[in-house]
Design an enzyme around this catalytic site. Structure first.
Site, PDB file in Angstrom:
ATOM      1  N   ASP A   1      22.094 -56.587  35.575  1.00  0.00           N
ATOM      2  CA  ASP A   1      20.889 -57.356  35.884  1.00  0.00           C
ATOM      3  C   ASP A   1      19.722 -56.440  36.240  1.00  0.00           C
ATOM      4  O   ASP A   1      18.982 -56.684  37.192  1.00  0.00           O
ATOM      5  CB  ASP A   1      21.137 -58.357  37.014  1.00  0.00           C
ATOM      6  CG  ASP A   1      20.045 -59.421  37.079  1.00  0.00           C
ATOM      7  OD1 ASP A   1      19.337 -59.606  36.069  1.00  0.00           O
ATOM      8  OD2 ASP A   1      19.884 -60.050  38.139  1.00  0.00           O
TER       9      ASP A   1
ATOM     10  N   HIS B   1      16.774 -60.616  35.023  1.00  0.00           N
ATOM     11  CA  HIS B   1      16.455 -62.042  35.028  1.00  0.00           C
ATOM     12  C   HIS B   1      15.005 -62.325  35.390  1.00  0.00           C
ATOM     13  O   HIS B   1      14.521 -63.440  35.193  1.00  0.00           O
ATOM     14  CB  HIS B   1      17.417 -62.813  35.949  1.00  0.00           C
ATOM     15  CG  HIS B   1      17.158 -62.656  37.417  1.00  0.00           C
ATOM     16  ND1 HIS B   1      17.895 -61.813  38.209  1.00  0.00           N
ATOM     17  CD2 HIS B   1      16.264 -63.242  38.239  1.00  0.00           C
ATOM     18  CE1 HIS B   1      17.468 -61.898  39.459  1.00  0.00           C
ATOM     19  NE2 HIS B   1      16.476 -62.771  39.504  1.00  0.00           N
TER      20      HIS B   1
ATOM     21  N   SER C   1      13.500 -61.064  44.045  1.00  0.00           N
ATOM     22  CA  SER C   1      14.299 -60.468  42.974  1.00  0.00           C
ATOM     23  C   SER C   1      13.569 -59.278  42.359  1.00  0.00           C
ATOM     24  O   SER C   1      12.400 -59.380  41.970  1.00  0.00           O
ATOM     25  CB  SER C   1      14.586 -61.500  41.882  1.00  0.00           C
ATOM     26  OG  SER C   1      15.491 -62.469  42.328  1.00  0.00           O
TER      27      SER C   1
END
Length: 509
Positions: free
Chosen positions: A171, A141, A253
């Protein structure tokens, strides 16, 4: 007078003694934050749940002391020293454009469809260098939908990055920069992660570069159902997160979760928050899953996913209600209620069996089972232990792909596909017939690369011509692109459109 002097002398001696005791016995414990009783004895401090958080503290330096000594205080400096130079800042640029539709008449006016305009957005995240020659793992992402990716290293050098591959089901994604002799993080065996273990999260929250936060592993094998939209052929994403209370925020992230040895336990991926900011818990993809995905993406450009032959709806996590419903005497494990054609059924596993371990690793829930299976490739064999009506049995299960095959696609990804940021597949025959084309190749995936940099092409575009020549198969298109230099022109259509679309791409840029 003598009595006064005697009394004063005794008082002075008592005062000196009291100050000596305070200086050498009580003051050090106060400086260390150690609670003491009125008599100066160290006492336990109780948390809200009545658990002792500090007991039997000793300052004598005795290495044989089994209590909490000064040497038991966690020191994160070594982990930070090893990790921070290998954690990068990733800037993802995306331009939102309105695609211009063209009719067949635009062919006569030379429209190439190359121009781009519109608003641009910039998002940021983190990544972890896993090889000295520039391979970096991050979250899918962080890099999906990007036109351009810029990586900034710990020493402030910046590089343009290209996407090697992505796997939305975990992911994860791998990008590459052209650099050598880079610092890297070694991957740990995430099976050894234990609840209560100290960990360090390193990333770039809120664009605050090279930030480290500390916490503990607070749970393992968490299934959050946060990537459920990224289902694969068998309808199953892979979620078996390491949960931590180390502070993780937007921008973390793709960053590193490491143990006190500076080894990568996982890639920070998500937070549990009603506000979008840190609220107590964060989640990381385990290193053993990261290792498998990274190896496959680098070697093949795609993940070689293995399946055991149990559908998602055919698994139930054992709890008290399930145990009572099915008459089980177990409190943990995965109950099989349905089997699909595949390795498990072929090996002799049946509905009603409870899977308790895979390759000697305990299975408490379906998330852990999926993680253990996903570490393998089609054709690999695993040992599955089940409880069958109270009897323990073991089965050797040969894993397959989603279609029951034990072979996997062992072909090296073409460099031109990486440079363009594209994947192709054969176009649907029915779609081609509607538009009266004999051949066509569909764009099945787009990531940061020359196509996104130079055009506003979208996934689903069906290519019918290259530089005025009819396109053949996906394989022949790739071969032609590999031989091409300079400008190429792609013509085709989007399903449902009444217009042709044309794109020009400069391969020399």
């Amino acid at each position: 007078m003598n009595r006064v002097l005697t009394t004063a002398g005794i008082s002075l001696l008592v005062s000196v003694f009291a100050l000596t005791v305070y200086h050498f016995a009580i003051l050090p414990t106060q400086q260390l934050g150690i609670p003491t009783s009125s008599s100066g004895e160290m006492i336990s401090q109780k948390g809200t749940e009545g658990l002792s958080v500090l007991t039997n503290f000793s300052t004598d330096g005795d290495p044989e002391n089994t209590g909490n000594t000064l040497t038991n205080i966690p020191d994160f400096r070594e982990a930070a020293y090893r990790t921070m130079p290998a954690v990068v800042h990733i800037k993802s640029n995306k331009t939102y454009t309105q695609r211009r539709r063209t009719s067949v008449w635009d062919e006569f006016f030379g429209y190439g469809g190359r121009g781009r305009s519109g608003s641009q957005t910039v998002s940021t995240g983190s990544g972890v260098i896993i090889s000295s020659d520039g391979y970096i793992v991050t979250n899918n992402h962080v890099i999906e939908d990007a036109d351009q990716l810029e990586v900034t290293l710990f020493d402030n050098r910046s590089f343009k990055a290209r996407v090697i591959g992505t796997y939305p089901l975990t992911d994860l994604g791998v990008i590459k920069i052209d650099a050598l002799d880079l610092p890297l993080v070694e991957l740990a065996n995430s099976d050894n992660a234990t609840v209560g273990e100290w960990v360090l999260a390193v990333g770039n929250p809120f664009n605050l570069s090279s930030t480290a936060t500390a916490g503990i592993v607070s749970a393992i094998g968490r299934d959050l159902d946060i990537i459920k939209e990224n289902r694969d052929e068998a309808g199953m994403a892979i979620e078996s997160f390491i949960q931590t209370d180390a502070a993780v925020n937007p921008g973390n992230s793709g960053g590193a979760l490491v143990n006190l040895d500076g080894e990568l336990l996982g890639i920070n991926t998500a937070i549990a928050s009603p506000t979008g900011a840190y609220a107590g818990y964060a989640f990381a993809v385990p290193a053993n899953i990261v290792r498998k995905v990274v190896e496959d993406l680098i070697e093949f450009g795609k993940v070689q996913r293995a399946f055991i032959g149990i559908p998602d709806q055919g698994m139930k996590n054992i709890n008290n209600a399930i145990a009572q419903q099915y008459g089980l005497e177990l409190s943990e494990g995965v109950l099989i209620t349905e089997l699909a054609p595949g390795g498990a059924a072929s090996a002799g596993i049946r509905a009603g069996d409870v899977i308790t371990s895979v390759d000697g690793i305990e299975v408490k829930n379906s998330a852990k089972l999926m993680e253990l299976v996903a570490r393998n490739r089609p054709g690999d064999e695993i040992v599955v232990r089940v409880d069958r009506k109270g009897a323990v049995e073991e089965f050797r299960v040969t894993l397959t792909d989603a279609y029951g095959n034990t072979e996997f696609e062992a072909t090296t990804r073409s460099t031109v596909l990486t440079d363009l940021g594209v994947d192709f597949r054969e176009a649907d025959r029915e779609k081609l017939n509607v538009y009266k084309f004999k051949h066509g190749v569909e764009v099945s995936k787009l990531v940061a690369g020359k196509i996104r940099e130079q055009t506003d092409m979208r996934k689903g575009f069906i290519i019918t011509m290259v530089n005025g020549d009819d396109v053949g198969t996906a394989e022949s298109l790739i071969r032609r692109l590999e031989r091409s230099r300079g400008m190429i022109r792609l013509k085709g259509f989007y399903w449902g459109d009444q217009y042709y679309s044309n794109y020009e791409i400069d391969l020399s840029e």
